[in-house]
Design a protein around this motif. Structure first.
Motif, short mmCIF file in Angstrom:
data_model
loop_
_atom_site.label_atom_id
_atom_site.label_comp_id
_atom_site.label_asym_id
_atom_site.label_seq_id
_atom_site.Cartn_x
_atom_site.Cartn_y
_atom_site.Cartn_z
N LYS A 251 -16.44 122.31 -8.53
CA LYS A 251 -15.26 123.88 -8.88
C LYS A 251 -15.46 124.22 -10.44
O LYS A 251 -15.19 125.61 -10.28
CB LYS A 251 -13.54 123.32 -8.69
CG LYS A 251 -12.72 124.11 -8.98
CD LYS A 251 -11.10 124.19 -8.96
CE LYS A 251 -10.90 125.38 -8.95
NZ LYS A 251 -8.37 124.87 -8.80
N ALA A 252 -15.60 123.68 -11.59
CA ALA A 252 -15.32 124.43 -12.79
C ALA A 252 -17.22 124.57 -13.04
O ALA A 252 -16.95 125.86 -12.93
CB ALA A 252 -15.40 122.69 -13.86
N VAL A 253 -18.11 123.94 -12.16
CA VAL A 253 -19.31 124.24 -12.17
C VAL A 253 -19.44 126.03 -11.46
O VAL A 253 -19.88 127.26 -11.60
CB VAL A 253 -20.44 123.79 -11.78
CG1 VAL A 253 -22.02 124.44 -11.78
CG2 VAL A 253 -20.80 122.79 -12.27
N TYR A 254 -18.80 126.12 -10.25
CA TYR A 254 -18.23 127.42 -9.23
C TYR A 254 -17.84 128.24 -10.50
O TYR A 254 -18.68 129.37 -10.23
CB TYR A 254 -17.46 127.20 -7.89
CG TYR A 254 -18.12 128.72 -7.81
CD1 TYR A 254 -18.93 128.84 -6.25
CD2 TYR A 254 -16.52 129.30 -7.14
CE1 TYR A 254 -18.79 129.43 -5.73
CE2 TYR A 254 -16.69 130.29 -6.86
CZ TYR A 254 -17.45 130.48 -5.37
OH TYR A 254 -17.31 131.87 -4.71
N GLU A 255 -16.72 127.93 -11.43
CA GLU A 255 -16.25 129.14 -11.65
C GLU A 255 -16.73 129.66 -12.70
O GLU A 255 -16.26 130.86 -12.85
CB GLU A 255 -14.70 128.53 -12.01
CG GLU A 255 -14.10 127.89 -10.77
CD GLU A 255 -12.69 127.95 -11.71
OE1 GLU A 255 -12.44 127.12 -12.65
OE2 GLU A 255 -11.38 127.65 -10.59
N PHE B 38 -29.40 122.96 -13.89
CA PHE B 38 -28.09 122.61 -14.20
C PHE B 38 -28.82 120.23 -13.95
O PHE B 38 -30.07 120.95 -13.68
CB PHE B 38 -27.64 122.89 -12.91
CG PHE B 38 -26.75 123.89 -12.57
CD1 PHE B 38 -26.21 125.02 -13.46
CD2 PHE B 38 -26.04 123.91 -11.57
CE1 PHE B 38 -25.44 125.61 -13.64
CE2 PHE B 38 -24.99 125.23 -11.31
CZ PHE B 38 -25.48 126.07 -12.48
N SER B 39 -27.50 119.54 -14.20
CA SER B 39 -28.66 117.96 -13.96
C SER B 39 -28.33 118.32 -12.10
O SER B 39 -27.38 118.70 -11.69
CB SER B 39 -27.41 117.63 -14.68
OG SER B 39 -26.21 117.71 -14.25
N GLU B 40 -29.13 117.11 -12.27
CA GLU B 40 -29.07 117.06 -10.34
C GLU B 40 -27.44 116.34 -10.15
O GLU B 40 -26.91 117.78 -9.09
CB GLU B 40 -29.01 115.57 -9.67
CG GLU B 40 -30.93 115.48 -10.13
CD GLU B 40 -31.88 116.86 -8.96
OE1 GLU B 40 -31.17 116.92 -7.48
OE2 GLU B 40 -32.73 117.39 -9.52
N GLU B 41 -26.22 115.97 -10.74
CA GLU B 41 -24.95 115.57 -10.70
C GLU B 41 -24.80 117.11 -10.33
O GLU B 41 -23.57 117.22 -9.86
CB GLU B 41 -24.13 114.83 -11.55
CG GLU B 41 -23.12 114.70 -11.43
CD GLU B 41 -23.08 113.48 -10.00
OE1 GLU B 41 -21.86 113.24 -10.20
OE2 GLU B 41 -23.84 113.00 -10.02
N GLU B 42 -24.61 117.82 -11.57
CA GLU B 42 -23.86 119.58 -11.11
C GLU B 42 -24.91 120.63 -10.16
O GLU B 42 -24.02 121.20 -9.08
CB GLU B 42 -24.22 120.14 -12.12
CG GLU B 42 -23.88 119.48 -13.42
CD GLU B 42 -23.84 120.10 -14.90
OE1 GLU B 42 -23.58 120.64 -15.83
OE2 GLU B 42 -25.40 121.13 -15.22
N VAL B 43 -25.33 120.02 -9.87
CA VAL B 43 -26.40 120.86 -7.94
C VAL B 43 -25.08 120.29 -7.27
O VAL B 43 -24.65 120.16 -6.31
CB VAL B 43 -27.67 120.41 -8.35
CG1 VAL B 43 -28.32 121.15 -6.61
CG2 VAL B 43 -28.22 120.99 -9.32
N LYS B 44 -25.28 118.62 -7.29
CA LYS B 44 -24.64 118.23 -6.29
C LYS B 44 -23.28 118.94 -5.79
O LYS B 44 -22.83 118.21 -5.05
CB LYS B 44 -24.92 116.86 -6.47
CG LYS B 44 -24.45 115.76 -5.10
CD LYS B 44 -24.43 114.80 -5.35
CE LYS B 44 -23.90 113.25 -4.43
NZ LYS B 44 -24.25 112.13 -4.15
N ALA B 45 -22.35 118.32 -7.45
CA ALA B 45 -21.20 118.47 -7.52
C ALA B 45 -20.71 119.77 -7.02
O ALA B 45 -19.87 120.23 -6.30
CB ALA B 45 -20.46 118.56 -8.89
N VAL B 46 -21.73 121.45 -7.19
CA VAL B 46 -21.16 122.72 -7.04
C VAL B 46 -21.77 123.03 -4.88
O VAL B 46 -20.97 123.08 -4.53
CB VAL B 46 -22.12 123.38 -7.89
CG1 VAL B 46 -23.52 123.96 -7.27
CG2 VAL B 46 -21.86 125.05 -7.86
#
Length: 242
Positions: free
Chosen positions: A163-167, A218-226
């Motif tokens: 959610k934070a990455v998306y916003e 993005f890091s792989e974690e950020e891509v997966k998270a968003v």
């Protein structure tokens, strides 16, 4: 599609000005080494497995020095004696920062966002992108109206990070509620295409059509998270991303 490399050419040169192989793809162009006048930057994106995309960007170089007037704002109100300082505006010349009314930042933001929306809305590629990414209107509304909750096996911490990455990076175009700005910006709410997790991961990292590769850095974690967030928000409930 996964990007293999990006080649940048200037003014029809046979040899590339630069070859970019790793994200973030950045290039410093020193216009002082170019003659004033019209130029063209050609960007060729090569994809793994074959295929390429070419974009040509015309631009004008004007390094002719301008005269800077410090101490008097255009349209400003003055009284009494005013001390002015004049300088030749060479790029290397340090100048004191000019104070701006905060209102101008708001106006500038509206103009820039409006320009971006207009470009995509009027671009011939927009209709193709919407057709490929956005589901039919009736299907989207029916699915979005269910008020579905995130799948039970979705990690809440990962969802919150997404959610934070998306916003921070996506909401300006796709909106905080996922409704987008059709036809330029496809809606994510109730979008049946989000079922394909690999498709969403590829689009986030590499972009698609008029959409830039916002997730390239993005890091792989950020891509997966968003990706997890948009697949389990706005009425969507497609589960975790593997």
């Amino acid at each position: 599609m996964v990007v293999d490399r990006i080649e940048v050419y200037l003014d029809g040169a046979a040899e590339p000005l630069a070859v970019l192989k790793e994200p973030p793809y950045r290039l410093n162009l020193d216009t002082k080494k170019l003659p004033d006048g019209e130029h063209t930057l050609r960007v060729v994106t090569h994809f793994r497995g074959g295929g390429q995309e070419i974009r040509e960007i015309p631009f004008t170089v004007n390094n002719y020095p301008d005269i800077l007037v410090l101490g008097l704002d255009e349209g400003g109100e003055v009284a009494g004696q005013v001390e002015l300082r004049l300088a030749v505006g060479e790029p290397e010349l340090p100048v004191e920062p000019i104070r701006f009314n905060p209102l101008w930042y708001v106006v500038a933001s509206v103009v820039v966002l409006g320009g971006i929306w207009s470009y995509f809305a009027l671009s011939p590629a927009a209709e193709k992108i919407v057709a490929e990414v956005a589901p039919p209107a009736q299907e989207s509304q029916a699915h979005g109206a269910t008020g579905a909750q995130p799948a039970a096996n979705v990690d809440p911490a990962l969802l919150e990070k997404g959610k934070a990455v998306y916003e921070a990076h996506c909401a300006a175009c796709h909106q905080a509620n996922g409704q987008g700005m059709p036809p330029a910006m496809p809606a994510l709410a109730g979008n049946a295409n989000l079922k394909d997790a690999q498709l969403i991961l590829n689009i986030v990292k590499n972009g698609r059509g008029a959409m830039p590769p916002v997730g390239a850095a993005f890091s792989e974690e950020e891509v997966k998270a968003v990706a997890t967030y948009i697949r389990n928000s706005f009425g969507n409930s497609f589960g975790p991303v593997e």
